[in-house]
Write an enzyme that holds these catalytic residues in place. Structure first.
Site, mmCIF file in Angstrom:
data_model
loop_
_atom_site.group_PDB
_atom_site.id
_atom_site.type_symbol
_atom_site.label_atom_id
_atom_site.label_comp_id
_atom_site.label_asym_id
_atom_site.label_seq_id
_atom_site.Cartn_x
_atom_site.Cartn_y
_atom_site.Cartn_z
ATOM 1 N N ARG A 1 0.822 -1.384 0.038
ATOM 2 C CA ARG A 1 -0.076 0.004 -0.127
ATOM 3 C C ARG A 1 0.810 1.202 -0.097
ATOM 4 O O ARG A 1 0.509 2.298 -0.450
ATOM 5 C CB ARG A 1 -1.036 -0.100 1.030
ATOM 6 C CG ARG A 1 -2.141 -1.100 0.805
ATOM 7 C CD ARG A 1 -2.883 -1.086 1.935
ATOM 8 N NE ARG A 1 -2.825 -1.355 3.225
ATOM 9 C CZ ARG A 1 -2.556 -2.531 3.682
ATOM 10 N NH1 ARG A 1 -3.082 -3.416 3.113
ATOM 11 N NH2 ARG A 1 -2.373 -2.668 4.835
ATOM 12 N N GLU B 1 4.981 -10.246 14.866
ATOM 13 C CA GLU B 1 4.611 -10.710 16.118
ATOM 14 C C GLU B 1 5.165 -11.953 16.058
ATOM 15 O O GLU B 1 5.550 -12.623 17.137
ATOM 16 C CB GLU B 1 3.351 -10.495 16.203
ATOM 17 C CG GLU B 1 2.444 -10.779 17.409
ATOM 18 C CD GLU B 1 1.182 -10.446 17.325
ATOM 19 O OE1 GLU B 1 0.483 -9.939 16.245
ATOM 20 O OE2 GLU B 1 0.401 -10.775 18.647
HETATM 21 P P1 AMP Z 1 4.045 -1.931 11.367
HETATM 22 O O1 AMP Z 1 5.317 -2.547 10.763
HETATM 23 O O2 AMP Z 1 3.642 -2.472 12.759
HETATM 24 O O3 AMP Z 1 3.940 -0.601 11.744
HETATM 25 O O4 AMP Z 1 2.749 -2.245 10.467
HETATM 26 C C1 AMP Z 1 2.878 -1.494 9.461
HETATM 27 C C2 AMP Z 1 2.349 -2.025 8.006
HETATM 28 O O5 AMP Z 1 1.243 -3.008 8.512
HETATM 29 C C3 AMP Z 1 1.835 -1.241 7.365
HETATM 30 O O6 AMP Z 1 2.461 -1.520 6.008
HETATM 31 C C4 AMP Z 1 0.140 -1.145 7.159
HETATM 32 O O7 AMP Z 1 0.069 -1.307 5.748
HETATM 33 C C5 AMP Z 1 0.047 -2.613 7.803
HETATM 34 N N1 AMP Z 1 -0.916 -2.423 9.182
HETATM 35 C C6 AMP Z 1 -0.534 -2.421 10.481
HETATM 36 N N2 AMP Z 1 -1.629 -2.508 11.125
HETATM 37 C C7 AMP Z 1 -2.824 -2.118 10.239
HETATM 38 C C8 AMP Z 1 -4.065 -1.649 10.555
HETATM 39 N N3 AMP Z 1 -4.699 -1.949 11.866
HETATM 40 N N4 AMP Z 1 -4.944 -1.458 9.500
HETATM 41 C C9 AMP Z 1 -4.417 -1.315 8.321
HETATM 42 N N5 AMP Z 1 -3.082 -1.793 8.097
HETATM 43 C C10 AMP Z 1 -2.088 -2.150 9.032
#
Ligand code: AMP
Length: 185
Positions: free
Chosen positions: A73, A110
Site C-alpha cells: 500500500r 509478532e
Molecule cells: P508496522 O510494521 O507494525 O508499523 O505495520 C505497518 C504495516 O502493516 C503497514 O504496511 C500497514 O499497511 C499494515 N498495518 C498494520 N496495522 C494495520 C491496521 N490496523 N490497518 C491497516 N493496515 C495495517
C-alpha cells in the site's frame, strides 16, 4: 483570513473528509485487529489526489532526491507523491520480487520475521529519501525501510504515512527521523 490560516483550514477540512473515507473493519485479517481500510478513500478520485498532495507537502522543502514506497500500500501513495515532488520512485519489495541484485533488511513480526529489499543500484550515497506507507503501526516495517536506505549510504529525509496508530508506538521506533502522518488514531 491570512494565508497560513487558510492553508490550515483546508488541511483540517481535508483531515475530516479523509477520516470519514477510511473504513474500520473489525477482526481483519485476524481476531483482535481493527483494520483501517483505505479503499473508500482511493475510490474518491478528488480526495485521493488531495490526500497525496497533502502527504507530499510535509517534506516538500526537505531537499528530497527520491521517494521510496513500501510494498504494497506504500506504492499507492508513494508513486503519486514522487511524481508530485518530481523525484524518482523506489519500490521496497518483499523478498524475491525484484529481479536484479538487491540489498535486504530483515525485521521481526509478532510471529516470525519478514524482510524488505531494494535494488542495489536504486540509491547512491548522498541521496535524501522520503519513506512512504499507508499506516504507521508498530513501526517495524518503516524502520526496516529506513535501515535499508541508511545501509545504502543514503539518508532518510523523512517518513510520511496516511495514518498513524499512536498507541502502537511506531513514532518512537523511528526516533531521529522527521515523521509525519496526515491522520492520527
Ligand atoms: P508496522 O510494521 O507494525 O508499523 O505495520 C505497518 C504495516 O502493516 C503497514 O504496511 C500497514 O499497511 C499494515 N498495518 C498494520 N496495522 C494495520 C491496521 N490496523 N490497518 C491497516 N493496515 C495495517
Amino acid at each position: 483570513m491570512g494565508r497560513v490560516s487558510e492553508v490550515e483550514r483546508r488541511l483540517a477540512a481535508l483531515r475530516v473528509e479523509a477520516r470519514a473515507a477510511i473504513r474500520d473493519v473489525a477482526d481483519f485479517p485476524k481476531p483482535g485487529i481493527l483494520f483501517r481500510d483505505i479503499t473508500p478513500l482511493l475510490g474518491n478520485e478528488r480526495l485521493f489526489v488531495a490526500v497525496t498532495a497533502a502527504m507530499g507537502a510535509f517534506h516538500a522543502d526537505a531537499g528530497l532526491t527520491h521517494a521510496l514506497g513500501i510494498e504494497s500500500r506504500g506504492f499507492i501513495f508513494g508513486a503519486p507523491i514522487a511524481q508530485a515532488l518530481r523525484v524518482p520512485f523506489i519500490p521496497a519489495r518483499k523478498p524475491g520480487k525484484l529481479p536484479a541484485k538487491t540489498i535486504r533488511e530483515e525485521y521481526a513480526l509478532e510471529y516470525g520475521s519478514d524482510a524488505l529489499e531494494i535494488h542495489a543500484d536504486a540509491l547512491t550515497a548522498g541521496a535524501r529519501v522520503l519513506i512512504v506507507d499507508d499506516v504507521l503501526a508498530t513501526g517495524g516495517t518503516a524502520l526496516a525501510a529506513c535501515r535499508l536506505v541508511e545501509s545504502a549510504g543514503a539518508r532518510v529525509a523523512g517518513c510520511v504515512f496516511l495514518l498513524e496508530l499512536t498507541e502502537l508506538g511506531g513514532r518512537a521506533r523511528l526516533a531521529g527521523r522527521d515523521v509525519h502522518a496526515l491522520l492520527t488514531y
